[in-house]
Design a protein around this motif. Structure first.
Motif: not given
Length: 381
Positions: A44, A48, A360, A363, A367
């Motif tokens: 990530e 990003y 970000v 995310a 995850d």
């Protein structure tokens, strides 16, 4: 701000991680889980980033019965090439709202105000459309219909110095000039203006500043000694992670101190670290900070229309997880707790990279949740 550069060669910028070894009594997550988390974070940060990954992050994961994982990724300071440390301070942006919401609910517990009081009830000295219809509950739920002052096109074109000159009342007045987006309570729309109003209400009722109320009611009693509400400058306590943004050439520039605290105030001015935020998110999600009735109100989460995300009184709710994200120039943070598993995930990133959805920090959180709570995956579209 809203949910708000040195050139380094790719070969030399390979993201690395730094951690602090746990004590003998600390149970670490299994190596396979740790490796999966590291891969997710690096993925990530790269996704990003610009021509280079996002400079760095601090990540903490605590899962009762399975263990924990804490690690710094990348750089806290690109100029000095200083690695990210677990105790680095970050600007937490809209995570500030969780403190403001808690003070609000404590005042409800004390019967000094009601969630059903309207804005007009308090005589704040600034006119707001529908002020005699919009309740404090609707402000905290992001269902007031009041425009987010930051999102107004003319405001977006103003300089950083102009932004820094605006006071909370001026931000409200700017938003109040715009027509309401919808009738009070009709639907969800994220608006930082709501939290300027809630900050003023708290100050009117307590005859004190919002920062003093947060300090005396929350920070001092809980010994959250690494958390603060700056008011006079953007100086950061040491140690801290420098905040970065991408310039027009795709290079990282240091924007740790570009805006005055008045820009975000009760909507996002606070500073904290991972250790304090771990304790804080569990406290306010489990309701140890206020009464049972006001906590039920806080956790009455309504759909936002954005995937599996709902929103309560200053709290995000998704797939059994509760907490908040914060985006402000140079920083993106997320702090979440899931009562069913007793697990906590903290993600602090030193760049405000909020697009594409969910940003970000969220995310990375999503995850990691897939790995540790696969049946409870937040922020799904």
């Amino acid at each position: 701000m809203k949910w708000f550069c040195l050139i380094v060669l790719a070969a030399a910028f390979a993201l690395f991680s730094t951690g602090v070894a746990g004590t003998a009594a600390t149970t670490q997550l299994r190596p396979g889980i740790q490796n999966a988390i590291v891969a997710a974070v690096n993925k990530e940060l790269a996704a990003y980033g610009g021509s280079q990954p996002v400079p760095g992050a601090v990540v903490g994961v605590w899962v009762p019965g399975k263990g924990e994982f804490t690690r710094g990724f990348g750089y806290a300071n690109l100029a000095a090439r200083s690695p990210m440390a677990l105790d680095d301070h970050f600007r937490i942006g809209s995570n500030t709202k969780t403190f403001v919401a808690t003070v609000l609910l404590q005042l409800v517990d004390e019967k000094k105000l009601s969630l059903d009081d309207t804005i007009g009830h308090f005589g704040l000295g600034v006119a707001v459309p529908n002020e005699n219809r919009i309740t404090l509950r609707e402000l905290a739920e992001m269902r007031s219909g009041i425009v987010d002052a930051y999102s107004i096109p003319a405001v977006q074109k103003q300089s950083e110095s102009w932004w820094s000159r605006q006071t909370p009342k001026q931000w409200i007045a700017i938003a109040a000039k715009e027509p309401p987006l919808f009738a009070p309570g009709a639907k969800y729309n994220y608006s930082n203006t709501n939290w300027f109003l809630l900050g003023l209400v708290i100050e009117k009722v307590t005859h004190d500043t919002i920062q003093n109320e947060i300090r005396s009611r929350i920070l001092a009693p809980m010994s959250l000694s690494h958390t603060s509400f700056p008011t006079t400058n953007w100086g950061m306590p040491s140690p801290y992670a420098h905040g970065y943004s991408l310039d027009e050439k795709g290079q990282w520039i240091d924007e740790s101190a570009v805006l005055a605290p008045s820009v975000s105030w009760a909507a996002g001015a606070m500073i904290s670290d991972m250790g304090d935020m771990k304790r804080w998110v569990k406290a306010y999600v489990t309701g140890t900070t206020n009464g049972a009735a006001s906590q039920r109100a806080r956790l009455t989460c309504l759909p936002t229309g954005e995937g599996n995300l709902s929103f309560g009184l200053g709290i995000g709710c998704s797939a059994g997880w509760y907490g908040y994200t914060g985006g402000i120039t140079g920083y993106n943070t997320g702090a979440y707790y899931i009562p069913a598993a007793g697990a906590t995930i903290i993600v602090f990133v030193n760049s405000q990279r909020e697009k594409p959805f969910p940003g970000v920090a969220n995310a990375i959180f999503r995850d990691i949740a897939k790995i540790v709570t696969p049946e409870n995956v937040p922020f799904l579209k």
